[in-house]
Design a protein around this motif. Structure first.
Motif, mmCIF file in Angstrom:
data_model
loop_
_atom_site.group_PDB
_atom_site.id
_atom_site.type_symbol
_atom_site.label_atom_id
_atom_site.label_comp_id
_atom_site.label_asym_id
_atom_site.label_seq_id
_atom_site.Cartn_x
_atom_site.Cartn_y
_atom_site.Cartn_z
ATOM 1 N N THR B 17 0.832 -1.204 0.000
ATOM 2 C CA THR B 17 0.000 0.000 0.000
ATOM 3 C C THR B 17 0.870 1.258 0.000
ATOM 4 O O THR B 17 0.592 2.220 -0.731
ATOM 5 C CB THR B 17 -0.943 -0.026 1.220
ATOM 6 O OG1 THR B 17 -1.739 -1.222 1.139
ATOM 7 C CG2 THR B 17 -1.857 1.177 1.243
ATOM 8 N N ASP B 40 -8.157 -4.039 -1.731
ATOM 9 C CA ASP B 40 -8.169 -4.755 -0.448
ATOM 10 C C ASP B 40 -9.530 -4.520 0.216
ATOM 11 O O ASP B 40 -9.645 -3.773 1.195
ATOM 12 C CB ASP B 40 -7.020 -4.242 0.428
ATOM 13 C CG ASP B 40 -6.625 -5.254 1.509
ATOM 14 O OD1 ASP B 40 -7.432 -6.168 1.772
ATOM 15 O OD2 ASP B 40 -5.544 -5.113 2.078
ATOM 16 N N ASN B 45 -7.130 0.733 3.216
ATOM 17 C CA ASN B 45 -5.941 1.393 3.767
ATOM 18 C C ASN B 45 -5.383 2.505 2.906
ATOM 19 O O ASN B 45 -4.851 3.488 3.408
ATOM 20 C CB ASN B 45 -4.795 0.373 3.928
ATOM 21 C CG ASN B 45 -4.871 -0.336 5.265
ATOM 22 O OD1 ASN B 45 -4.192 -1.320 5.479
ATOM 23 N ND2 ASN B 45 -5.698 0.162 6.166
ATOM 24 N N ASP B 119 -3.737 -1.856 -5.838
ATOM 25 C CA ASP B 119 -3.161 -2.285 -4.553
ATOM 26 C C ASP B 119 -3.804 -3.619 -4.181
ATOM 27 O O ASP B 119 -4.988 -3.700 -3.873
ATOM 28 C CB ASP B 119 -3.455 -1.226 -3.484
ATOM 29 C CG ASP B 119 -2.816 -1.567 -2.142
ATOM 30 O OD1 ASP B 119 -1.984 -2.490 -2.078
ATOM 31 O OD2 ASP B 119 -3.161 -0.889 -1.144
#
Ligand SMILES: Nc1ncnc2c1ncn2[C@@H]1O[C@H](COP(=O)(O)OP(=O)(O)OP(=O)(O)O)[C@@H](O)[C@H]1O
Ligand SMILES: [Mg+2]
Lengths: 86, 268
Positions: B17, B40, B45, B119
């Motif tokens: 990340t 994710d 995040n 990501d």
């Protein structure tokens, strides 16, 4: 002989590298049971064209040696098919 | 058509990340139009690392479900011209999206952006399948540790099986002092073991924590060593030949090679 070098404990990075080397040999050659079943099936198919195979006794495995992996097959034969030897 | 990059690792917590946020910011600083996707789902995040958490209205699941058009869901970063984020849903799980949907979405975004950077969550299951589905290039993040390298190797194998060509390695959290005393694998060790091409090396840097605290990506901080490493990575993605920055490590083979190729210093 350089005794100090001989008795030297390997550095932790050397240990890490060696452990990785060995574990990756295993990991990279890991084959799923499904794939092994398919390999077994195709070997049986190919050999059965010429020889009568005892299917119960058929063994197909991957053998791990230090740095190499070998496909090892043990194929018990009942009899040679008539005409196959031509 | 833009490029769709997935940033993945197998092992969790190695810096995916952080890499996505910083490489994305650095690409935007190079004048590129960039869309970052947080894949994710359930463990959002990327928004906090970028400091955009207060601006989320819609998310990835809303887009694939057709609740909202992607143009409307994207958050435009006001600090970095060209940078956009499509956040993950926080209250759903990986099964809320499937690989076909991700592929379609990434394809559409690639028509509008120079770079789409995904990501990827840790692991090799559905979240990973979703994240790689629409990508045409992969970056593998690994720290110089046994478990991280092992998992990276596994992911390289899975990517190859999916037809990815030449995934590139980002080594993260390298600690030159530990390398010097033989207590950490170095750049050459990692390349030798994983047998993939190196894209960049990011040193361990406290400033990463500070910049994450503030929600200001380190690559925007010109005095930050890790930030410099991410900026170099962005330029290499753009096809520039950028030498590895000097980490004051005893020159291994790769460094020697780079030094030979770029005789005029190693501080790029
Ligand atoms: N180069 C670095 N120097 C210091 N700290 C770092 C560095 N890179 C990442 N970190 C820290 O490591 C932690 C994990 O990073 P990050 O969240 O980016 O990993 P991740 O791979 O995305 O994790 P996950 O698998 O859970 O998604 C964070 O606290 C981050 O600040
Ligand atoms: Mg993450």
């Amino acid at each position: 002989m350089d005794l100090q070098k001989f008795f030297r404990k390997p550095s932790s990075k050397e240990v890490a590298k060696e452990r990785l080397r060995l574990v990756l040999i295993q990991d990279r050659s890991a084959v799923s049971p499904q794939l092994m079943d398919r390999v077994r099936g195709r070997i049986l198919e190919a050999v059965s064209e010429f020889l009568e195979v005892d299917e119960q006794g058929l063994e197909v495995n991957l053998n791990h040696r230090e740095t190499r992996v070998a496909l090892v097959a043990n194929i018990p034969i009942r009899k040679v098919k008539r005409g196959a030897g031509l | 058509m833009g490029e769709v990059l997935v940033v993945t690792s197998g092992k969790g917590g190695v810096g995916k990340t952080t890499a996505v946020a910083n490489i994305g910011t650095a690409l935007a600083a190079l004048g590129k139009k960039v869309c970052l996707i947080d894949a994710d789902i359930g463990l959002r995040n990327l928004d906090v690392v970028l400091g955009l958490e207060n601006r989320i209205v819609y998310d990835l699941v809303d887009v694939v479900d057709g609740i909202c058009e992607w143009r409307k869901a994207l958050i435009r970063d006001k600090r970095f011209e060209g940078l956009h984020l499509l956040p993950a849903a926080q209250t759903k799980d990986k099964t809320a999206v499937n690989p076909a949907q991700m592929k379609a979405l990434c394809g559409e975004l690639a028509g509008d952006f120079d770079y789409v950077v995904v990501d990827c969550p840790a692991g090799i299951e559905q979240g990973f399948r979703n994240a790689i589905a629409g990508a045409n290039r992969a970056l593998i993040v690994s720290t110089p540790e046994v478990a991280a390298v092992r998992d990276a190797d596994r992911v390289v194998g899975l990517l190859e099986a999916e037809g990815f060509q030449g995934p590139k390695l980002v080594i993260n959290r390298l600690r030159p002092a530990m390398v010097r005393r033989g207590d950490m694998m170095d750049i050459d060790d990692m390349i030798e073991i994983l047998a993939i091409e190196l894209l960049g090396v990011v040193p361990e840097d406290e400033k990463i924590v500070v910049s994450t605290n503030r929600g200001e990506p380190a690559s925007a901080d010109l005095s930050c060593r890790a930030g410099q490493a991410y900026r170099n990575i962005a330029r290499r993605l753009e096809g520039e030949m950028v030498p590895l920055m000097s980490l004051d490590i005893e020159a291994g083979f790769f460094n020697r090679l780079v030094k030979r190729l770029f005789r005029n210093g190693t501080n790029g």
